[in-house]
Scaffold this active site. Structure first.
Site, PDB file in Angstrom:
ATOM      1  CB  SER A   1      89.282 -29.263 -22.544  1.00 22.12           C
ATOM      2  OG  SER A   1      88.647 -29.398 -23.602  1.00 22.12           O
TER       3      SER A   1
ATOM      4  CE  LYS B   1      90.728 -24.158 -21.434  1.00 21.45           C
ATOM      5  NZ  LYS B   1      90.245 -25.523 -21.233  1.00 21.45           N
TER       6      LYS B   1
ATOM      7  CB  SER C   1      89.003 -25.961 -25.043  1.00 24.97           C
ATOM      8  OG  SER C   1      88.942 -26.363 -23.517  1.00 24.97           O
TER       9      SER C   1
END
Ligand code: GLN
Length: 446
Positions: free
Chosen positions: A151, A52, A127
């Site tokens: 997330s 990420k 997210s």
């Protein structure tokens, strides 16, 4: 495997949008190194991984999906980035996300949205939407995401993959760009539970570079996957199965519960009475911490600097106005307000007290149960554009993941069915540092 990953990305990523930066040259060199006779074989030997984009990677662009950091090349590795490397994983690239991890649909990326591989008209969740979509689309074997209020788990649920949020402090946050420091956790997104155990094994452990890192013994997660859940006591919070939960999601969760029952687990309803206050207290606390953490982005130290400022204050103002997107600004304003004198007691302090009550709900439930079970999200994925104009509707998607984050306990999302062609996720929640039980139950179910 590295070549296969890039071929798959070339084939699919124009539609999915999971990657922000590819690491082709370095990944190929690393793969060649691992291919040498006599190379050390780590737990994740030669496996293509995505990271990420809020986890720093030395020399590899790290943007947090923000214009502010669109030119930022870190000079060091996050602890987890180094640990993946040591375990033999090959970093394929950096994954798209909601800007600074604020959001639940990936529509807040300042570069481009991510699309759900099961149906590209739908969001992948957020997210860590790029992290989940990339695994679901078969681009990488696993990815790392971060979870502050859901997330990792919510996008895993929307994309039909496995996502594990470890206990707060189990995995080092050193090198994770901070959103809400008292809640942020890094964890794996994988195709199945066994893979999650391997990745967790590789990234967990005490780190003196993170003052909130827990100094606990790390069990052998992989060997805890015995398939045996006989006598396991499962609590089903009634607040997680009530109003606002899609009937199809409820049905899939109950079916999963029957599977665990057939395997010898027992279950009972339990109450976590302060659940209804979790979303409100989370958005006060997370935004307050964000407003403080994001003060470091001033146009001087990191990232993009505005042109032609009149003076220093104007440089800060212009850089922040241009660099941050709308949702990030909303959170900074909300957090600054909640922390300001005169409002601190009414909002921030009150929210901290509610957080303690929520934690106590979990402590009490775990006196009686080994595991809590419910849905990961109230609904399957929604359409791109459907909720972006309504932040409150968006915030409510995390109604069953946020309490777990506030309590700091571990939880996994595993696929448990489909509704109208879109995946549904089952959430299993464990006692602090009892990832082994969470993984064992999820593995037995899967
Ligand atoms: N969707 C939640 C939020 O917008 C959670 C985000 C997260 O876990 N990073 O804050």
């Amino acid at each position: 495997l590295t070549e296969a990953a890039y071929a798959r990305i070339a084939e699919t990523d124009e539609r999915i949008g999971a990657f922000l930066t590819l690491n082709e040259e370095a990944a190929r060199a690393r793969a060649a190194e691992l291919d040498q006779a006599g190379a050390d074989k780590g737990l994740l030997h030669a496996l293509p991984a995505g990271i990420k984009d809020n986890i720093v990677t030395k020399g590899l662009r790290t943007t947090c999906a923000s214009q502010f950091l669109s030119n930022y090349d870190p000079i060091y590795d996050a602890t987890v980035s180094g640990k993946l490397r040591d375990a033999g994983a090959v970093t394929i690239g950096k994954l798209n996300m909601d800007e600074f991890a604020m959001g639940g649909s990936n529509e807040n990326s300042s570069f481009r949205p991510v699309r759900n591989p099961w149906n590209t008209d739908y969001v992948p969740g957020g997210s860590s939407g790029g992290s989940a979509a990339s695994v679901a689309a078969g681009q990488v074997y696993f990815s790392l995401g971060s979870d502050t209020g859901g997330s990792i788990r919510q996008p895993a649920s929307y994309c039909g993959v496995v996502g594990l949020k470890p206990t707060y402090g189990l995995v080092s946050r050193f090198g994770l760009v901070a959103f809400a420091s008292s809640l942020d956790a890094i964890g794996p997104i994988t195709k199945n539970v066994e893979d999650a155990a391997y990745v967790l094994q590789s990234i967990a452990g005490h780190d003196r570079m993170d003052s909130t890192s827990a100094d606990v013994a790390i069990p052998d997660y992989v060997s805890s996957l015995s398939g045996d859940v006989k006598g396991m006591r499962i609590g089903v919070p009634k607040e997680y199965m009530g109003e606002g939960i899609d009937p199809k999601v409820k049905e899939a969760v109950l079916a999963a519960l029957r599977v665990l029952e057939d395997l010898g687990a027992t279950w009972e309803e339990v109450s976590l009475p302060h659940t209804e206050y979790a979303v409100a207290s989370y958005y006060l606390l997370a935004s307050s911490e964000a407003s403080s953490n994001l003060a470091r982005f001033d146009g001087v130290r990191y990232g993009v600097r505005a042109d032609d400022p009149d003076n220093l204050l104007d440089l800060y103002r212009k850089s922040r106005s241009q660099g941050f997107g709308q949702e990030v600004k909303r959170r900074i304003m909300l957090g600054t307000y909640a922390l300001s004198s005169g409002y601190y007691d009414a909002y921030y302090l009150k929210a901290q007290k509610v957080r303690t009550l929520i934690k106590q709900d979990f402590d009490k439930a775990f006196e009686k149960f080994d595991l809590l079970l419910g849905p990961t999200a109230p609904t399957p994925a929604f359409r791109i554009g459907e909720q972006i104009g309504d932040p409150l509707a968006m915030y409510l998607n995390d109604i069953v993941t946020i309490p777990v984050s506030l309590a700091g306990v571990p939880a996994i999302s595993v696929p448990c069915g489909f509704a109208d062609g879109l995946p549904i996720g089952l959430q299993l929640i464990g006692k602090p540092f009892d990832e082994a039980t969470v993984l064992r139950a999820a593995h037995a179910y899967e």
